[in-house]
Design a protein around this motif. Sequence first.
Motif, PDB file in Angstrom:
ATOM      1  N   TRP A   1       0.887  -1.190  -0.003  1.00 50.19           N
ATOM      2  CA  TRP A   1      -0.036  -0.002  -0.065  1.00 50.19           C
ATOM      3  C   TRP A   1       0.870   1.461   0.038  1.00 50.19           C
ATOM      4  N   GLY A   2       0.634   2.273  -0.952  1.00 49.98           N
ATOM      5  CA  GLY A   2       1.298   3.301  -0.713  1.00 49.98           C
ATOM      6  C   GLY A   2       2.754   3.459  -1.538  1.00 49.98           C
ATOM      7  N   SER A   3       3.098   2.235  -1.986  1.00 52.58           N
ATOM      8  CA  SER A   3       4.555   2.017  -2.408  1.00 52.58           C
ATOM      9  C   SER A   3       4.886   3.229  -3.631  1.00 52.58           C
ATOM     10  N   HIS A   4       3.792   2.871  -4.506  1.00 54.00           N
ATOM     11  CA  HIS A   4       4.011   3.686  -5.909  1.00 54.00           C
ATOM     12  C   HIS A   4       3.963   5.444  -5.601  1.00 54.00           C
ATOM     13  N   TYR A   5       3.288   5.714  -4.755  1.00 50.60           N
ATOM     14  CA  TYR A   5       3.534   7.217  -4.410  1.00 50.60           C
ATOM     15  C   TYR A   5       4.946   7.513  -3.800  1.00 50.60           C
ATOM     16  N   LYS A   6       5.511   6.744  -2.840  1.00 52.95           N
ATOM     17  CA  LYS A   6       6.429   6.992  -2.045  1.00 52.95           C
ATOM     18  C   LYS A   6       7.750   6.719  -3.098  1.00 52.95           C
TER      19      LYS A   6
ATOM     20  N   THR B   1      -4.592   9.652  -3.408  1.00 54.22           N
ATOM     21  CA  THR B   1      -5.132   8.464  -2.841  1.00 54.22           C
ATOM     22  C   THR B   1      -4.317   7.837  -1.625  1.00 54.22           C
ATOM     23  N   ASP B   2      -3.111   8.511  -1.705  1.00 53.59           N
ATOM     24  CA  ASP B   2      -2.311   8.127  -0.484  1.00 53.59           C
ATOM     25  C   ASP B   2      -2.900   8.623   0.608  1.00 53.59           C
ATOM     26  N   GLU B   3      -3.701   9.928   1.042  1.00 53.71           N
ATOM     27  CA  GLU B   3      -4.284  10.101   2.273  1.00 53.71           C
ATOM     28  C   GLU B   3      -5.450   9.317   2.440  1.00 53.71           C
ATOM     29  N   LEU B   4      -6.141   8.727   1.429  1.00 55.52           N
ATOM     30  CA  LEU B   4      -7.249   7.860   1.570  1.00 55.52           C
ATOM     31  C   LEU B   4      -6.644   6.408   2.130  1.00 55.52           C
ATOM     32  N   ASN B   5      -5.496   6.033   1.551  1.00 57.51           N
ATOM     33  CA  ASN B   5      -4.647   4.903   1.932  1.00 57.51           C
ATOM     34  C   ASN B   5      -4.447   4.913   3.690  1.00 57.51           C
ATOM     35  N   LYS B   6      -3.995   6.005   4.245  1.00 62.03           N
ATOM     36  CA  LYS B   6      -3.720   6.207   5.455  1.00 62.03           C
ATOM     37  C   LYS B   6      -4.825   6.065   6.256  1.00 62.03           C
ATOM     38  N   CYS B   7      -5.790   6.769   6.052  1.00 56.43           N
ATOM     39  CA  CYS B   7      -7.125   6.841   6.567  1.00 56.43           C
ATOM     40  C   CYS B   7      -7.859   5.496   6.870  1.00 56.43           C
ATOM     41  N   LEU B   8      -7.727   4.585   5.708  1.00 52.34           N
ATOM     42  CA  LEU B   8      -8.423   3.260   5.562  1.00 52.34           C
ATOM     43  C   LEU B   8      -7.466   2.337   6.701  1.00 52.34           C
ATOM     44  N   GLN B   9      -6.326   2.585   6.936  1.00 55.11           N
ATOM     45  CA  GLN B   9      -5.546   1.668   7.860  1.00 55.11           C
ATOM     46  C   GLN B   9      -5.790   2.202   9.290  1.00 55.11           C
ATOM     47  N   LYS B  10      -6.669   2.876   9.607  1.00 58.85           N
ATOM     48  CA  LYS B  10      -6.977   3.085  11.103  1.00 58.85           C
ATOM     49  C   LYS B  10      -7.889   2.122  11.593  1.00 58.85           C
ATOM     50  N   LYS B  11      -7.340   1.598  12.801  1.00 57.64           N
ATOM     51  CA  LYS B  11      -8.309   0.608  13.430  1.00 57.64           C
ATOM     52  C   LYS B  11      -9.653   0.800  13.769  1.00 57.64           C
TER      53      LYS B  11
ATOM     54  N   LEU C   1     -23.025  -4.059  14.931  1.00 57.45           N
ATOM     55  CA  LEU C   1     -22.729  -4.586  13.693  1.00 57.45           C
ATOM     56  C   LEU C   1     -22.386  -4.021  12.549  1.00 57.45           C
ATOM     57  N   ALA C   2     -22.885  -2.770  12.559  1.00 61.39           N
ATOM     58  CA  ALA C   2     -22.269  -1.655  11.315  1.00 61.39           C
ATOM     59  C   ALA C   2     -20.873  -1.472  11.640  1.00 61.39           C
ATOM     60  N   LEU C   3     -20.268  -1.219  12.857  1.00 58.13           N
ATOM     61  CA  LEU C   3     -18.910  -1.309  13.162  1.00 58.13           C
ATOM     62  C   LEU C   3     -18.088  -2.497  12.770  1.00 58.13           C
ATOM     63  N   LEU C   4     -18.641  -3.699  12.764  1.00 60.53           N
ATOM     64  CA  LEU C   4     -17.984  -4.801  12.617  1.00 60.53           C
ATOM     65  C   LEU C   4     -17.738  -5.123  11.199  1.00 60.53           C
ATOM     66  N   LEU C   5     -18.414  -4.322  10.362  1.00 61.07           N
ATOM     67  CA  LEU C   5     -18.314  -4.469   8.839  1.00 61.07           C
ATOM     68  C   LEU C   5     -16.638  -3.814   8.597  1.00 61.07           C
ATOM     69  N   LEU C   6     -15.859  -4.748   8.197  1.00 59.82           N
ATOM     70  CA  LEU C   6     -14.418  -4.208   8.278  1.00 59.82           C
ATOM     71  C   LEU C   6     -14.091  -3.272   6.928  1.00 59.82           C
ATOM     72  N   VAL C   7     -13.108  -2.502   7.112  1.00 59.86           N
ATOM     73  CA  VAL C   7     -12.780  -1.799   6.220  1.00 59.86           C
ATOM     74  C   VAL C   7     -11.263  -2.111   5.280  1.00 59.86           C
ATOM     75  N   ALA C   8     -10.137  -2.533   6.054  1.00 58.88           N
ATOM     76  CA  ALA C   8      -9.157  -2.871   5.619  1.00 58.88           C
ATOM     77  C   ALA C   8      -8.267  -3.959   6.680  1.00 58.88           C
ATOM     78  N   THR C   9      -7.380  -4.794   6.309  1.00 56.70           N
ATOM     79  CA  THR C   9      -6.646  -5.726   6.689  1.00 56.70           C
ATOM     80  C   THR C   9      -5.585  -5.146   7.411  1.00 56.70           C
ATOM     81  N   ALA C  10      -5.662  -4.024   7.802  1.00 57.51           N
ATOM     82  CA  ALA C  10      -4.063  -3.480   7.935  1.00 57.51           C
ATOM     83  C   ALA C  10      -3.627  -3.907   9.291  1.00 57.51           C
ATOM     84  N   SER C  11      -4.561  -4.325  10.242  1.00 60.70           N
ATOM     85  CA  SER C  11      -4.113  -5.063  11.572  1.00 60.70           C
ATOM     86  C   SER C  11      -3.234  -6.418  11.011  1.00 60.70           C
ATOM     87  N   VAL C  12      -3.628  -6.949   9.991  1.00 62.91           N
ATOM     88  CA  VAL C  12      -2.964  -8.189   9.681  1.00 62.91           C
ATOM     89  C   VAL C  12      -1.580  -7.808   9.127  1.00 62.91           C
ATOM     90  N   GLU C  13      -1.809  -6.725   8.115  1.00 62.69           N
ATOM     91  CA  GLU C  13      -0.391  -6.383   7.730  1.00 62.69           C
ATOM     92  C   GLU C  13       0.467  -5.869   8.693  1.00 62.69           C
TER      93      GLU C  13
END
Length: 675
Positions: free
Chosen positions: A347-352, A410-420, A606-618
Amino acid sequence: MRRFNPQWFSEYSNWLEYSESKDAVFCLNCYLFADDNIHQGGGDARKNCEDLVRQEQSIQSALVRQDSQFKHEYRLHLTASIDVVRLLLNQGLAFRGHDESKSSLSRGNFLEILSWYSERCDNIKDFVLKHAPQNDLMTSPMIQKEIVTACKIETIKAIIEELNGDYFALLVDEYFDVSRKEQMAVVLRYVDRMGFVMERLIDIIHVQDTCASSLKEAIVNLLTQHSLSLFYVRGQCYNGASNMQGRINGLKMLIRQESRSANFVHCFAHQLQLSLVAVSKKCVEVGELVLLVSSILNMLGASFKRMDEYRESQKKRVQESLDMGELETGRGLHQEFGLTRACDTRWGSHYKSFSNFILMFGSIVDVLDDIVVDSHCPDEMTKAMGFLRACQTFDVAFILHLMRDILAITDELNKCLQKKEQDIANAMLLVQVAKKRLQKLREEEWGSLIDKVSKFCIKYQILIPNLDEPYFTSLRSRRKLAGCTVSHHYYVEVFCKVIDWQIQELSYRFDEVTTDLLHGIACLNPIDSFSSFDLRKIMRMAEHYPNDFDEFSMGALENQLASYIIDVRDLDERFSDLKGLCDLSKRLVQTKKHSNYPLVFRFVKLALLLLVATASVERTFSAMKFINNDLRSRMNESYFSGCLVPYVEKDVFNRISNDVIIKTFQGMKPRRVQL
C-alpha cells in the motif's frame, strides 16, 4: 521410697514427672537421657530434654521454615525471570544472543539482563547472584519458553475476556515467513464493553494446505480453543485471493454457511492499490514509467558502491543548495531519502517511489552517469545509457509529476483506511472525497502541473517541447490524430485519460458492498445531528442479519429506533458533536443509553464490525519479519507464536500482572515447588 510434697509439682514442673503405673515420681531429664550411671544426673541430660520439648526447634518446624524460605526465594527468582521475559517480548529481542537455535549453554540476552536486573533490585540481588550460576533450571531455555507460553496464554485470555462472548468479525491473511513456512494470521474485530472498536491478533497458525476448506478447519479449531464459534461471526475481510473470496468454495462462502450474517467486505486498501495497478496497465505511458523507475532503482540498489555514490551525491547537492540559500536549516530537515521500489500489493509504495524519484532525480542521474563513464561491463554501460536518455525527457518528467499528484490524493485515503477505528460509512465518504479531489485536479490544476514540470525540466536541463507544435509518435499512422498538438496529447491523451480511468476504477471497485448495507450504515451515521437518518433503509439493512433479528425483534427494533432518534437528535445535546459511528458507540455506553436501546446498540455494533481494511493483519506480518528473522529462523511454531502475540498486543500484555502469569506457569505442569 521417699517422702514427697505435692506442692513440688507446681514448683518443679519442668523436670518432675509422675508415673501412674509405678506410683512413683521421677526426674524426667534423668529418666530420658541419663547415661549408664543412673544415679548421676547432670547438665547434659537436662539440656537434651529441654531441646526435645522445645517445639520451635523440632525437625518438622525446621522443615516448615525451610520450605517457606525456599518458596519465597523461588518466587523472587521466578518473578525476576518473568520481568526479563517481559522486556525481551516487548522489544521483540532474541532470548539467547541473536540466534535462537543455539544450545542451552548460550543464554545470551536473558542471563545478561537477569544479572543487570538483579544488581538494581535489592530484594533479589543476593539471591540471584548467589543461585543463578548454580540453579541452571530457572534460566534454562525450557523454562524461558514455558514462561513465554504462559504470557501468550494470558494475553489471549485477556482479549477473549474483553470480547465478552459478543459478536466479532474475522480478518485473515496468509504470509510466507523467512523459513518459507506459510503462516495464517487471525485477527478479531469487535466492540468492547466501553464501545471502543478493537482489532486484536489472537494467534498465528501454520498452514500446509491453502485450500478454503483447510483454512476454515484451522480457524474453527483456533476459535474452539477459546470457546468461540463461527456462529458469532458478523463480518469478514480478506484480500483478493480466490481461495478467500471465491463465490462457490471460497472461505467467505464456507463461513457464511455457518453464519448467514457474516457479511463479506473486500479489503478497501487492497482495492485501492489494485485500482492503481489497473491504471498503470491501461495507460501505456504510465506503464512505461513504472518499468523505467523500477529498472533504474534495481540497477542502483544492486551494488553497495553505487548506493554510496548515491548518498555522496545527495549530500553534495544538499550542501550546495544550503550554500546558495535555497534550503533552510533546521532539526529534522533534509533527511536521507531511500530508493523505494513500487510493489503492486504494498500500500502506498507507488506514491513513495515516484515522490523520492523526483526529489532525488539529480543524484540518480549522477550515479547513472558514473556507471556510463566508469563501468567495465558493456551491458551495464548500455543499460545505464538507455536509462539516462529515457529519464531525461519531458515525457517522463510529466508522467512522474502527474502520477505523484494523483497518488498523493489516494495516499491520504490509504492512510485513513488503515486506522483501526475506521468504520465503513466514513470509508465510503473518504472514497467520495478522493473522487472529487481527482475531478478537481482534472478541471482546475492543469496549468499548475505544467508549471511544476517546466521548473523541474529547467532545473535538470531537460528539453521542453513547444506545446503548440504538432505531436509526432512512433506508433502507426492510423493511430495518430489529425492536427494533434503536443499540448493536446498531454492534456487529452494522458492527463484527462489517466484521471478518468482512476475515477472509474474507484467507482467500480468500491461498489462491491451491497447497496442495502451501505445505505443502512450511512443512515446510522451521526454526522450533522443525524441528518441522514432513515428508518426504512435501516430496517432494510437489518434483513441482512437473520441470525440477530427475527420477526419479533424486527418490530422491537423499529420501535426502539423511533424513540432513539428523538432522544439523541432532539433532546440530548451530548450527541450533537459526534463524528462517526465509533464516537456514537462510545457515547451510547458513556450515557448508559446502550441499555435503554439494546437492539439499536447491537445494530450499531454490527455496522462497526463491517471491516474496512486488513491493516492489522499487515502490521502483524511486519512484526513477524522483525521477530522471525534470518538469525531466528529455527524457532518452532509454538515458541514463535508465543513471542509474537505479546509483542503485537503490548497494551494487553502489559496489563497482565506477574501473579497471574506465575499461576498459569505453575499450572502448566507439575512443578517441584508449588506456590
